[in-house]
Design a protein around this motif. Structure first.
Motif, PDB file in Angstrom:
ATOM      1  N   VAL A   1     -10.502  58.790  -2.859  1.00 16.70           N
ATOM      2  CA  VAL A   1     -10.568  57.496  -3.537  1.00 16.70           C
ATOM      3  C   VAL A   1     -10.564  56.364  -2.517  1.00 16.70           C
ATOM      4  O   VAL A   1      -9.743  56.340  -1.598  1.00 16.70           O
ATOM      5  N   ASP A   2     -11.482  55.419  -2.701  1.00 15.46           N
ATOM      6  CA  ASP A   2     -11.522  54.182  -1.923  1.00 15.46           C
ATOM      7  C   ASP A   2     -10.630  53.195  -2.664  1.00 15.46           C
ATOM      8  O   ASP A   2     -10.985  52.703  -3.740  1.00 15.46           O
ATOM      9  N   LEU A   3      -9.472  52.887  -2.111  1.00 14.51           N
ATOM     10  CA  LEU A   3      -8.483  52.039  -2.784  1.00 14.51           C
ATOM     11  C   LEU A   3      -9.031  50.655  -3.121  1.00 14.51           C
ATOM     12  O   LEU A   3      -8.597  50.033  -4.096  1.00 14.51           O
ATOM     13  N   GLU A   4     -10.004  50.188  -2.343  1.00 18.15           N
ATOM     14  CA  GLU A   4     -10.602  48.871  -2.588  1.00 18.15           C
ATOM     15  C   GLU A   4     -11.460  48.860  -3.857  1.00 18.15           C
ATOM     16  O   GLU A   4     -11.778  47.788  -4.379  1.00 18.15           O
ATOM     17  N   LYS A   5     -11.843  50.033  -4.341  1.00 20.09           N
ATOM     18  CA  LYS A   5     -12.716  50.116  -5.511  1.00 20.09           C
ATOM     19  C   LYS A   5     -11.958  50.268  -6.827  1.00 20.09           C
ATOM     20  O   LYS A   5     -12.576  50.292  -7.894  1.00 20.09           O
ATOM     21  N   LEU A   6     -10.634  50.393  -6.764  1.00 23.13           N
ATOM     22  CA  LEU A   6      -9.861  50.529  -8.000  1.00 23.13           C
ATOM     23  C   LEU A   6      -9.940  49.220  -8.797  1.00 23.13           C
ATOM     24  O   LEU A   6      -9.695  48.145  -8.257  1.00 23.13           O
TER      25      LEU A   6
ATOM     26  N   PRO B   1      -8.999  46.241 -11.640  1.00 24.01           N
ATOM     27  CA  PRO B   1      -7.744  45.667 -12.140  1.00 24.01           C
ATOM     28  C   PRO B   1      -7.273  46.422 -13.389  1.00 24.01           C
ATOM     29  O   PRO B   1      -8.087  46.998 -14.127  1.00 24.01           O
ATOM     30  N   ARG B   2      -5.975  46.416 -13.608  1.00 25.87           N
ATOM     31  CA  ARG B   2      -5.342  47.147 -14.723  1.00 25.87           C
ATOM     32  C   ARG B   2      -6.037  46.869 -16.059  1.00 25.87           C
ATOM     33  O   ARG B   2      -6.363  47.794 -16.801  1.00 25.87           O
ATOM     34  N   GLN B   3      -6.233  45.613 -16.388  1.00 31.61           N
ATOM     35  CA  GLN B   3      -6.816  45.262 -17.687  1.00 31.61           C
ATOM     36  C   GLN B   3      -8.235  45.805 -17.823  1.00 31.61           C
ATOM     37  O   GLN B   3      -8.616  46.290 -18.878  1.00 31.61           O
ATOM     38  N   ASN B   4      -9.013  45.738 -16.760  1.00 38.22           N
ATOM     39  CA  ASN B   4     -10.395  46.273 -16.802  1.00 38.22           C
ATOM     40  C   ASN B   4     -10.388  47.775 -17.041  1.00 38.22           C
ATOM     41  O   ASN B   4     -11.180  48.289 -17.840  1.00 38.22           O
TER      42      ASN B   4
ATOM     43  N   ILE C   1      -2.851  57.062 -17.981  1.00 34.65           N
ATOM     44  CA  ILE C   1      -3.980  57.273 -17.086  1.00 34.65           C
ATOM     45  C   ILE C   1      -4.134  56.076 -16.143  1.00 34.65           C
ATOM     46  O   ILE C   1      -4.335  56.237 -14.935  1.00 34.65           O
ATOM     47  N   VAL C   2      -4.003  54.874 -16.684  1.00 38.85           N
ATOM     48  CA  VAL C   2      -4.099  53.664 -15.867  1.00 38.85           C
ATOM     49  C   VAL C   2      -3.003  53.667 -14.805  1.00 38.85           C
ATOM     50  O   VAL C   2      -3.258  53.375 -13.632  1.00 38.85           O
ATOM     51  N   SER C   3      -1.801  54.023 -15.194  1.00 39.87           N
ATOM     52  CA  SER C   3      -0.687  54.082 -14.239  1.00 39.87           C
ATOM     53  C   SER C   3      -0.944  55.123 -13.163  1.00 39.87           C
ATOM     54  O   SER C   3      -0.641  54.894 -11.984  1.00 39.87           O
TER      55      SER C   3
END
Length: 178
Positions: free
Chosen positions: A35-40, A42-45, A18-20
């Motif tokens: 989707v606003d790409l700036e709102k994604l 970080p992976r760990q979060n 899902i993260v990927s």
């Protein structure tokens, strides 16, 4: 094709998938969903958020996730977020594998997933608010029997930009008749 499709609850092994999907997807695909790409995050979060939701009792989950499988391999997910157990939830549909999109699988997966949401979450209403300019989910929701409640402009979720959305609703009463 439907006999190759199955659904199941998300488990810990699905979290990296899902993260990927969110963080490694084609930016144009994500923007096409609003989707606003700036709102994604970080992976760990994002991994921590999913791990925390997975550990909560069903009646405390803000998000509840079903994994979609084709021939036993995960190809997408459908989740509710926000979720108010025993009341209402907002459903989101995602096919990860680009080769599996636009083949009618979304509707087939919905037929297997929606009964689980009503049964397990004890819902009175199931909503979905896809980007109005994304035809696939809007078509699938209408075909299933959701009713268009309204079209309006909003920021529908924490990862979205302001956009026109179509709010679809399926009541428990209508679900029971289908």
């Amino acid at each position: 094709m439907e006999h190759f499709l199955s659904v199941r609850e998300m488990n810990e092994n699905d979290i990296p998938l899902i993260v990927s999907y969110w963080l490694d997807a084609d930016p144009l695909h994500l923007q096409g969903m609003g989707v606003d790409l700036e709102k994604l995050p970080p992976r760990q979060n994002l991994m921590q958020i999913l791990e925390q939701q997975l550990q909560l009792p069903l009646d405390e989950k803000r998000s509840y996730c079903i994994i979609w499988e084709y021939e036993g391999s995960p190809v997408g997910h459908c989740n509710t977020n926000p979720t108010a157990y025993g009341e209402a939830a907002y459903m989101h549909l995602h096919i990860w594998d680009t080769d599996k999109r636009k083949k009618g699988m979304g509707f087939s997966f919905l037929k297997k997933t929606i009964p689980l949401f009503f049964e397990r979450l004890k819902l009175l209403n199931l909503y979905s608010e896809p980007f109005a300019l994304n035809p696939a989910p809007n078509h699938a929701l209408k075909k299933y029997g959701f009713e268009l409640e309204k079209e309006y402009t909003t920021i529908p979720g924490s990862l979205n930009f302001e956009q026109p959305v179509k709010r679809w609703v399926l009541t428990k009463e209508k679900f029971d008749r289908l």
